[in-house]
Design a protein around this motif. Structure first.
Motif, PDB file in Angstrom:
ATOM      1  N   GLU A 182       0.815  -1.208   0.000  1.00 60.55           N
ATOM      2  CA  GLU A 182       0.000   0.000   0.000  1.00 60.55           C
ATOM      3  C   GLU A 182       0.858   1.271   0.000  1.00 60.55           C
ATOM      4  O   GLU A 182       0.353   2.358  -0.250  1.00 60.55           O
ATOM      5  N   ASP A 185       2.022   3.468  -4.006  1.00 61.09           N
ATOM      6  CA  ASP A 185       1.482   4.661  -4.670  1.00 61.09           C
ATOM      7  C   ASP A 185       2.254   5.910  -4.242  1.00 61.09           C
ATOM      8  O   ASP A 185       2.646   6.723  -5.079  1.00 61.09           O
ATOM      9  N   ARG A 189       4.582   8.242  -6.675  1.00 61.60           N
ATOM     10  CA  ARG A 189       4.244   9.658  -6.866  1.00 61.60           C
ATOM     11  C   ARG A 189       5.466  10.566  -6.674  1.00 61.60           C
ATOM     12  O   ARG A 189       5.471  11.714  -7.112  1.00 61.60           O
ATOM     13  N   LEU A 219      -0.694  -0.239  -8.787  1.00 62.30           N
ATOM     14  CA  LEU A 219      -0.845   1.207  -8.613  1.00 62.30           C
ATOM     15  C   LEU A 219      -2.264   1.686  -8.880  1.00 62.30           C
ATOM     16  O   LEU A 219      -3.050   1.014  -9.561  1.00 62.30           O
ATOM     17  N   GLU A 220      -2.547   2.884  -8.388  1.00 62.15           N
ATOM     18  CA  GLU A 220      -3.831   3.506  -8.689  1.00 62.15           C
ATOM     19  C   GLU A 220      -3.863   3.871 -10.169  1.00 62.15           C
ATOM     20  O   GLU A 220      -2.830   4.026 -10.816  1.00 62.15           O
ATOM     21  N   LEU A 223      -1.641   6.561 -11.858  1.00 59.10           N
ATOM     22  CA  LEU A 223      -0.218   6.219 -11.933  1.00 59.10           C
ATOM     23  C   LEU A 223       0.039   5.173 -13.015  1.00 59.10           C
ATOM     24  O   LEU A 223       1.059   5.216 -13.711  1.00 59.10           O
ATOM     25  N   ARG A 224      -0.908   4.247 -13.168  1.00 59.38           N
ATOM     26  CA  ARG A 224      -0.769   3.272 -14.268  1.00 59.38           C
ATOM     27  C   ARG A 224      -0.803   4.006 -15.610  1.00 59.38           C
ATOM     28  O   ARG A 224      -0.061   3.666 -16.538  1.00 59.38           O
TER      29      ARG A 224
END
Lengths: 306, 59
Positions: A182, A185, A189, A219-220, A223-224
């Protein structure tokens, strides 16, 4: 992470803990990754709880020695294993002060032997510069299992500094071994586009596509998309090398397919060509995996006659 | 310990025995290394006090 990659990471970690080759644990290759994690935690406790009385006695005995002298004595007379096992038993502020007097290579030796869960407070208080030095030494030794176990216990500042100072292949290896996914991400960033390109280039150059697919897949969405954009800007050789690895290791299709829709159309055509190159049974198997990915466009067309 | 864990449910008796042996070997190796290191650590204690300190630490 697919359960297959997750299982692979868990087997590597358990093998490291037991100091055996991963193939010694072949019998566990069908086990559920969460169950493997539980087994590893139980084995860790089993190993670390043995000799607990002696370790507590030694940790207490160090109270009799001035902090400034403990670091030298510990190196000369305790050694890294004993220091690692007693680190979580010493008052955290004192443990940080003792560590300040130890050289990086000794701390790296200790890091390999430590259970971060038992020394979490100490690790969270370690000075950033020292954390970076130890991380770089662990990276030099390819001790990615140890690095991945530590991330969840370090301060945000220390993690950011480590990420800046380790190279791209190391970052991929560590992300794969990370215990607390977790935090990925927040780590990603921190990375500028040039670093995302570097990670994909490392995946290409060192055939670390399983590690890269695992990272990106965790990833969220935004971000992908950033990774997909960077991949789309690269030359075809990048996607071709990815497809070469996926063709050799079919289980990776499950990682790749959910990301395909994010790629530009030219890249999707390369994926579609790879799908068409599969023989009929393989294509049917990959089509089954693709069914949950809602693919249309060139790749969806490649599955049309399955 | 491993009998209580779901990860080993699907293993044959032989595979369980192999896993148990690997865990026992790791524990034995670690315990041996820890005791050797502790003996070495206690060697720094003055001889007159060593016996008492050793008894306190190692039981």
């Amino acid at each position: 992470m697919s359960s297959l990659l997750e299982r692979r990471a868990e087997i590597l970690k358990l093998a490291r803990l037991l100091q055996v080759e991963p193939d010694e644990l072949d019998a566990l290759r069908e086990a559920d990754p969460a169950q493997l994690r539980a087994l590893r935690d139980a084995v860790t406790d089993h190993l670390f709880d043995s000799d607990a009385r002696m370790l507590e006695g030694l940790a207490s005995a160090t109270k009799l020695v001035p902090t400034g002298a403990v670091a030298g004595i510990a190196q000369r007379h305790f050694g890294p294993l004993l220091c690692a096992r007693t680190a979580g038993l010493v008052e955290p502020r004192r443990a940080v002060d003792i560590a300040a007097g130890m050289p990086t290579d000794f701390l790296a030796d200790m890091a390999i032997e430590i259970d971060p869960r038992r020394a979490s407070t100490v690790l969270g208080r370690m000075p950033t510069d020292q954390v970076v030095d130890v991380a770089r030494e662990l990276a030099r030794r390819s001790e990615y299992v140890a690095m991945g176990r530590f991330v969840g216990h370090l301060s945000d500042e220390a993690i950011a500094a480590v990420v800046r100072r380790v190279d791209d292949p190391t970052l991929l290896h560590c992300a794969f071994m990370l215990e607390e996914k977790e935090r990925l991400d927040a780590v990603v960033r921190l990375l500028p586009p040039s670093r995302l390109r570097g990670l994909l280039r490392a995946a290409h150059d060192e055939r670390l596509w399983p590690e890269a697919l695992d990272l990106i897949g965790q990833l969220e969405e935004d971000l992908r998309e950033r990774f997909a954009e960077v991949a789309g800007q690269a030359d075809d050789a990048l996607i071709e090398s990815l497809l070469e690895v996926v063709s050799e290791r079919r289980e990776l299709w499950a990682e790749l397919l959910p990301l395909v829709a994010l790629l530009p159309e030219d890249s999707q055509r390369l994926v579609a060509d790879a799908v068409r190159a599969l023989d009929a049974p393989e294509r049917a198997e990959v089509a089954r995996l693709a069914a949950g990915s809602g693919l249309d466009g060139p790749v969806g067309e490649a599955f049309a006659d399955v | 310990m491993e009998e209580e864990l779901a990860a080993v449910d699907g293993l044959t008796d032989e595979q369980r025995a192999h896993l148990a042996a690997l865990i026992a070997q790791a524990r034995e190796r670690q315990s041996r290394e820890l005791h050797e290191a502790a003996e070495q650590a206690l060697s720094m204690v003055p001889r007159l006090l060593r016996g008492t300190v050793k008894k306190l630490v190692m039981g």
